[in-house]
Design a protein around this motif. Sequence first.
Motif, PDB file in Angstrom:
ATOM      1  N   LEU A 305     -93.236 -30.261 -21.338  1.00  0.00           N
ATOM      2  CA  LEU A 305     -93.437 -30.596 -19.929  1.00  0.00           C
ATOM      3  C   LEU A 305     -94.312 -29.530 -19.276  1.00  0.00           C
ATOM      4  CD1 LEU A 305     -90.052 -31.560 -18.246  1.00  0.00           C
ATOM      5  CD2 LEU A 305     -92.060 -32.986 -18.561  1.00  0.00           C
ATOM      6  N   ALA A 306     -95.149 -29.965 -18.365  1.00  0.00           N
ATOM      7  CA  ALA A 306     -95.953 -29.009 -17.607  1.00  0.00           C
ATOM      8  C   ALA A 306     -96.082 -29.517 -16.188  1.00  0.00           C
ATOM      9  CB  ALA A 306     -97.333 -28.850 -18.239  1.00  0.00           C
ATOM     10  N   THR A 307     -96.327 -28.617 -15.279  1.00  0.00           N
ATOM     11  CA  THR A 307     -96.577 -29.030 -13.902  1.00  0.00           C
ATOM     12  C   THR A 307     -98.023 -29.513 -13.775  1.00  0.00           C
ATOM     13  OG1 THR A 307     -97.136 -26.751 -13.383  1.00  0.00           O
ATOM     14  CG2 THR A 307     -94.871 -27.441 -12.951  1.00  0.00           C
ATOM     15  N   THR A 308     -98.297 -30.206 -12.690  1.00  0.00           N
ATOM     16  CA  THR A 308     -99.662 -30.663 -12.433  1.00  0.00           C
ATOM     17  C   THR A 308    -100.039 -30.278 -11.012  1.00  0.00           C
ATOM     18  OG1 THR A 308     -99.251 -32.815 -11.407  1.00  0.00           O
ATOM     19  CG2 THR A 308     -99.059 -32.700 -13.809  1.00  0.00           C
ATOM     20  N   ASP A 309    -101.229 -30.688 -10.621  1.00  0.00           N
ATOM     21  CA  ASP A 309    -101.669 -30.398  -9.251  1.00  0.00           C
ATOM     22  C   ASP A 309    -100.815 -31.100  -8.206  1.00  0.00           C
ATOM     23  OD1 ASP A 309    -103.613 -28.783 -10.190  1.00  0.00           O
ATOM     24  OD2 ASP A 309    -105.281 -30.153  -9.826  1.00  0.00           O
TER      25      ASP A 309
ATOM     26  N   HIS D 481    -102.142 -36.108 -13.041  1.00  0.00           N
ATOM     27  CA  HIS D 481    -103.215 -35.297 -12.486  1.00  0.00           C
ATOM     28  C   HIS D 481    -103.419 -34.031 -13.305  1.00  0.00           C
ATOM     29  CE1 HIS D 481    -101.805 -38.080  -9.446  1.00  0.00           C
ATOM     30  NE2 HIS D 481    -103.054 -38.089  -9.018  1.00  0.00           N
ATOM     31  N   HIS D 482    -104.357 -33.259 -12.858  1.00  0.00           N
ATOM     32  CA  HIS D 482    -104.725 -32.055 -13.590  1.00  0.00           C
ATOM     33  C   HIS D 482    -103.474 -31.262 -13.944  1.00  0.00           C
ATOM     34  CE1 HIS D 482    -107.241 -28.842 -15.004  1.00  0.00           C
ATOM     35  NE2 HIS D 482    -106.464 -28.002 -14.349  1.00  0.00           N
ATOM     36  N   THR D 483    -103.311 -31.003 -15.206  1.00  0.00           N
ATOM     37  CA  THR D 483    -102.073 -30.440 -15.724  1.00  0.00           C
ATOM     38  C   THR D 483    -102.266 -28.966 -16.031  1.00  0.00           C
ATOM     39  OG1 THR D 483    -101.465 -32.586 -16.612  1.00  0.00           O
ATOM     40  CG2 THR D 483    -100.376 -30.681 -17.579  1.00  0.00           C
TER      41      THR D 483
END
Lengths: 469, 469, 534, 534
Positions: A305-309, D481-483
Amino acid sequence: MTEPFVHPYIPNTAPESKAAMLAAVGAASVDEFYADVPAELRLDRPLDLPAPFTAEQDLVRHVEGLLGKNVSTRQRLSFLGAGTYHHYVPAVVDEVIGRSEFLTAYAGEPYEDHGRFQALFQYQSLMAELLAMDVVNVPTYDGYQATATALSMAGRMSGRRRILVASDVLPAKLSKVHDFVRVHLDLEFVETIDGVADVAGLVSRLGDDIAAVWVETPSHTGAVEAQLQKISDAAHAAGAVLVVGTDPIGYGVLTPPAEQGADIVCGDIQSLGLHQWFGGAHGGFIAVHDDTKFIMEMPSRLFGLATTDVPGEYGFGDVAYDRTSFAHREEGKEWVGTAAALWGIAAGVYLALMGPQGMRDLGELLLARTRYAQQQLGAIPGIALGDTAVHLREFTIDLSGAGLTAAGLVGALRAEGIEPGVAVGEHLLLVCVTEMTSQADIDRLAAAIASNTDHQTSETISTLEEQSA
Amino acid sequence: MTEPFVHPYIPNTAPESKAAMLAAVGAASVDEFYADVPAELRLDRPLDLPAPFTAEQDLVRHVEGLLGKNVSTRQRLSFLGAGTYHHYVPAVVDEVIGRSEFLTAYAGEPYEDHGRFQALFQYQSLMAELLAMDVVNVPTYDGYQATATALSMAGRMSGRRRILVASDVLPAKLSKVHDFVRVHLDLEFVETIDGVADVAGLVSRLGDDIAAVWVETPSHTGAVEAQLQKISDAAHAAGAVLVVGTDPIGYGVLTPPAEQGADIVCGDIQSLGLHQWFGGAHGGFIAVHDDTKFIMEMPSRLFGLATTDVPGEYGFGDVAYDRTSFAHREEGKEWVGTAAALWGIAAGVYLALMGPQGMRDLGELLLARTRYAQQQLGAIPGIALGDTAVHLREFTIDLSGAGLTAAGLVGALRAEGIEPGVAVGEHLLLVCVTEMTSQADIDRLAAAIASNTDHQTSETISTLEEQSA
Amino acid sequence: WDEPIIFELSTPGERGVLVTGIEAGVRDAVGDVVGDLPAGLRRAAPPALPEMGQMRVLKHYLRLSQENLGADFNVDIGQGTCTMKYAPKVNDQLVGTPALTAMHPLQNPADAQGVLEIVWSTERMIAEISGMDEVSLHTQGGSAAIWSNIAMIRAYHEANGEGEQRREVITTIFSHPSNAAAAKAAGYDVITLYPDADGYPDLEALKRALSPRTAAIMVTNPEDTGIYNPAIKDWVDAAHAVGALASYDQANANGILGITRARDAGFDVCHFNLHKTFGTPHGCGGPGAGANGVSAALAPFLPGPRVARESGTDGSTRFVVREAGEQSIGAVAPFFGVIPNIVRAYAWMMALGADGLRAVAEIAVLNNNYLLKKVLEIPGASAPYATGRRRIEQVRYSWQELFEETGITSEEIGVRASDFGMHYWTSHHPYLVPQPFTLEPTESYSMAELDEYAAVLAEIAREARETPDVVRTAPHNQTVHHTHHDDLDDPERWAITWRAYQRKYFGAPVDPAGRVGSAGDRIETGATAAEAAA
Amino acid sequence: WDEPIIFELSTPGERGVLVTGIEAGVRDAVGDVVGDLPAGLRRAAPPALPEMGQMRVLKHYLRLSQENLGADFNVDIGQGTCTMKYAPKVNDQLVGTPALTAMHPLQNPADAQGVLEIVWSTERMIAEISGMDEVSLHTQGGSAAIWSNIAMIRAYHEANGEGEQRREVITTIFSHPSNAAAAKAAGYDVITLYPDADGYPDLEALKRALSPRTAAIMVTNPEDTGIYNPAIKDWVDAAHAVGALASYDQANANGILGITRARDAGFDVCHFNLHKTFGTPHGCGGPGAGANGVSAALAPFLPGPRVARESGTDGSTRFVVREAGEQSIGAVAPFFGVIPNIVRAYAWMMALGADGLRAVAEIAVLNNNYLLKKVLEIPGASAPYATGRRRIEQVRYSWQELFEETGITSEEIGVRASDFGMHYWTSHHPYLVPQPFTLEPTESYSMAELDEYAAVLAEIAREARETPDVVRTAPHNQTVHHTHHDDLDDPERWAITWRAYQRKYFGAPVDPAGRVGSAGDRIETGATAAEAAA
């Protein structure tokens, strides 16, 4: 060919298109593109292949004709396991992995292939709950490879060469593991007692040159290892890691190895929503704790998992990509390549459908049917159970008391439309039951075996009578 | 039930959810919602239904067990037609109509269901090319209904009651058409000559009270009507319209009726990419010219292209919605309802895959195989062809010369695994061949019939001998 | 995707699928069959179908599929009266077997025992569910089943010599419009009754309308408002009192399975839609399937052929096919009906059983009354009629208050809902309920999904007040934009096929075979193909 | 769709599918099997899997599928080296039969004659295509096949007593990295050669690297640049001259089918990927399937068990299973390999035949050279090496000029391409070609599709100059969106499973069974679920 060869799979075989493209690139013929292929290497004749079926209806008739020669486990009553298992595959599983979007995708980025990343992250997460571990890989090829890699990880981490093998291992799996690790590791076998680990013997062999203890549970013969915590404690005391090879099917009711000290848990996911496919649908999992030392030794992709804008939105990507051969060629950990992603998605859908209660119900059912089959077969005069361990799904019976060989019994029962199991010794038969094997099916097997032992007994008697006559 | 009934298809059977919702609406039990259902109408016992298979694996075993009793046309050599035909269905057709998006959608608006509108507009357009007409409906139920409606349209447009039936019509189709139109229209039959229309007889019956002439081509017996232009000219001269019932499968090579004066062309699309399905997969088309008088009599939905706020973008919507029963209840034209949209999408995919060359190749193949079958069967001593018309796919053979009944021959050949055709008269057998019927298949049928006629002949002879003895 | 019309994708010479060749032996025997066709029968120019490689055809239709919102994708509770419920995937898988797809209906019944047993068993189960004596599964949809109802009623009266006398059919405005339309198509005059002030069917109005001229009453119950007619038995009795028959539109029986039955209220005929109540998929508008149930008195008029069970002397059973009898209305459709859906409906019932069917009904009404509460909490939304009372399986709501306040119509709200991945439908015409919308949550949706749906409606209602232009100019987030429907009602401009479009808009020359000139030079820009991963 | 993580969709008590019950007779006989488990073996708390109704599970995964860009949907020519081609639907349909899915690999071979024949025939066809003597289909992917190559080479040298002596494997930088990685895993030291100035493999460098220590050369040809090594036979001969073996990575043989063969150049072992050259689908990254071809000298080392054809005295043939021999490297995978893909590959070859396979190669190279021309017309794009020469089936391009001009990287262009419904891939590491991208059009795409793809690249290149921020901030039109990829390389922050995420980000308490607390209160707003109809 007199007519131009136009094929539905190759749009630019349309003569006008082909001509236009040749003209656009200024080539007189396709031959020009092969200028770098020396003449002496060019094949100067058509390939010698069977005449094709270019009309789809003819192809279908041909292939269906061939496959029609197969007689499947729907027509045969099968007690075959030994690495490939007959579990029920819910329709939704096949629906999802049959979706063109999943079936035909490959290696897109997390943007256009968001669905693939999420589906595989979820597979990892669902397996993690079942196994009670924090890290699971995108599937590798199969349980054989997963185990070979898990042991190699232990070797790389410790710099030690010796592996103690505490359980009975499926021979083909052992073959693969051995050839894979033999440059780096030495496998040493601690003979099992009554189907499970000889803990005392194992402990006596442990030392500071042991990279790992390898336990299989259920073992090759379906025996569940009950002393895992003891083994784990001993291994850890010696600075070795505990690698557990397993089938995840039972962990709705069985304690997951991680809760008894396992460091690496690995195995095959075929049981979780994949058809038998003549043994052609396997996927391997490797699970570890959230420990960088272990994670950095894993060769497979790990989706995280990663965050996004956008706050709160979940993005996905490769965790610690720098481990991989994609990033560093031979400096990566083993290698990563096309393996079994679609089967991982299938296993994820399966676990989501089953839920905690479904996995619990299934586990109980498997234990119950296994014990029932053991009771019914063990009660046949001349037949003995191979051991007294707790078994899940598979167990062995010893036919020597009935004077039967395993191969002979298999042959006899095949004539009745039954595959009674796999001959794993001269008199030892490995029998497998699943939720697809009803009480009536088990009773039918017991009756068929009993009638063969009767027959054998009377034959033996008549032979004796003849001799004495 | 002691345990709460929780079912995978009904999420809110989960006890916590059910309780929470009841609480939210302030109801003590579900019973409260039925306050308007009088007690004397309430069923005071459980429905008397078979015990269910709530576990999917059990359901599958049960239904597969039942269907396993069927013996399909893959196991039987079939020459059955008579309204349902065995054509090849390309895999892509099944793939497209198996997509959940199409399979489970219903009646969305042109925005969220843009794909459905476009797919059905394309179906209309592809059929239109095959038929050389400008207007085709979203499919109605089947060819029976399409024909009944087409004739009703002619009646409504003209205010006349009489319909001249110029061809042999499939009896079941005639049954449906008759019951549907009988309040408004009278069907009058002009007996066919040698399988096709008696044009002179037809002309003599035409008058200013004839709403329509109804031609079927291929007819019930597979005969292709060669005099369509003459019939059309005569009908038009009398102010009647020409309604042609047909199967579109042949129009890769045959002249479409519209080019010979047909005003309404109608029929079934089962041949275009639908499996046989035990007769359960039919769809009806009605095609007319772009003539408001005709279009406004059509009950079905008609999807049309429309502009949108974005220049150059195609939107879709219902053309002349005000015709329909959705808009005006009994003041609409007949009615419109759930019919056969998915089959229309299938037929569209089929035509797109086949293309002009595929439909041409198929038409030629069907003509060739039909003629070949006529030759082979007609050459058997005692067997005569039913007529001399041009046939597509189906034709009749007369068994009276061989002293055989059609039912008897069917029975005899079924014993050999052959369905030789449909008995349509005491001695008349309707035989169907398609691209799925190979030369070898036809030869096998001919041999089987020949051997039965031999047998019959020798039986007849021996009976005679016995009598004379 | 901005997917072109398929004709724009044609490339000369490409092939999508090849046809098997004509065997040399056949060709030698028959010669040039096309050349030998009589004058006029040989098509002059091939049909102007597109020429496309197989993958491009597939890609085109897969992209179109993604531009469609199937019930499997959304919270599909907005198509009230249509009973959008879960169509189990296992049933699709079960019917896909060659043991069904490759069966011909005229095969030896001995080779069709499986499918015949399923037809027979499905009839018997629906007979039990409806209380009727006999059931037919021939019809291909709900409206077709209504046609069969009226066709049998017509035949019944004719058989009794009252065909000429009974020329009227009575229905209600909240019954499905096909009842009125089919009765009209069968030659009847249609009388439509309106509800009383509370929205309940008006028994007194019925009694005034009934007469010896009445052939039948044809009603839906619960009506499209979700209101169950508590006097339904009185309605039937009143019809019977004048010699008329009573026909029950149970297309949507979803809220009353196992609760109450048609025959118990005295109905003579009824029908169900297998694609509503019995969980078969809707297929973009068919194939559906209908089931007609009748009392013993009407049984002789059922369509044919019929499947029957015979017992052998040894206790064995077999299933046989019987042709329609003398009084039958005959064939209403080819052969035995929509077999794939009959088998699906059978599997659906067998997966649920008596307990399951009752749970379907109970949860469907629970869901509906829960949603009713949620919707009524939205300012501007109301549920006319039967105020304060529970509903059965659906509710016809009204945005009239919101419309009066904001000028935003129910249609506009529906279009805006599509931007949220939701769909809803207003109602059948006429809009007796002003600014109507009809929601039917069925048993297939969880509480969380109902909450989500209600939240979307609340959000749009808020937009209607605060940013009405956002609603008015919707859709904003679809593959296609606001469409100009006036094109579609103008005979000069409507284009029902590509060839008509080419002719009318581009004056494409039509050659003798109807082949039009090359398609317009529509450029596909990559920029609009951007919904890729959605 | 803005589809939650599946754990967020859990509702207590819901069920997705039910398991069949334990028969009363079994239960009576065995008692409480769970209760009877030995101490420690009985799981204390059930696994924290989600609880979901069946339709919600389905809907979740169907929505995820729509958020994925399969080869069936786009012009999938951007994943160079991977040979994305049409995987015919008919083959998926053919393998779906229970006659394959329900086969157990240890059944009586007499019951498996169909599948055994297909395995055998596929081996023979690939033997003809490669010119090799024997073929094995056991491996599950291309890299696994490379492992088998090196494992056989290792066994060969060991059998010859040279196992200790030969410790080196030589490869090239434009050969697939798994050749290097697998050789390393097998215990070899890896020597990687770089191309000459023109991008051709450097024969002199090879000769310098070869020695009696060399076990094998392992090379791809054409290399990832699409350049065919014209001196390939000299390479093989040079290897043989020092006693080394030559291993040919033919994962992608798509451009040379029927043109030239591995054995004709003298190779001892080679492999193909069935999921590249032979048209099986890629499955999101597997299952693939590999085929290993060997010369007669290497045949004894092939994995087992092997399928063989036996002829009866009456001329009949049957297929039998033979266990691996003494020298075999043993089992490399369960049983016979990836059966569904083997059957698909068989069907694919049988649909094409010799003419068809050659057409595949010829059109693949035609398409590639056509695309090469189109791409080189885009300002800022170049194709390093072998300037002015034709390529085989793919080209590794460079955006270096564009990067120097605009600062926009190849990765950024790739992300932006996703907004156009396109995908591309840069290259394997290291980026010897700067700002690389690798296109391989295969035979499956039409001229119009290649034009469309090139037009998108041209458009993005234009954007890079004129509106670079549009490119830099992409994606703009995706479901995500941009990750932030930095999360993924930090052990404190990476979250490889949902349970790890809960623990690390929310400190969810982990109970003894590993069950975490309830999921965060993430609200799903309808507003972002708006890609509905896309």
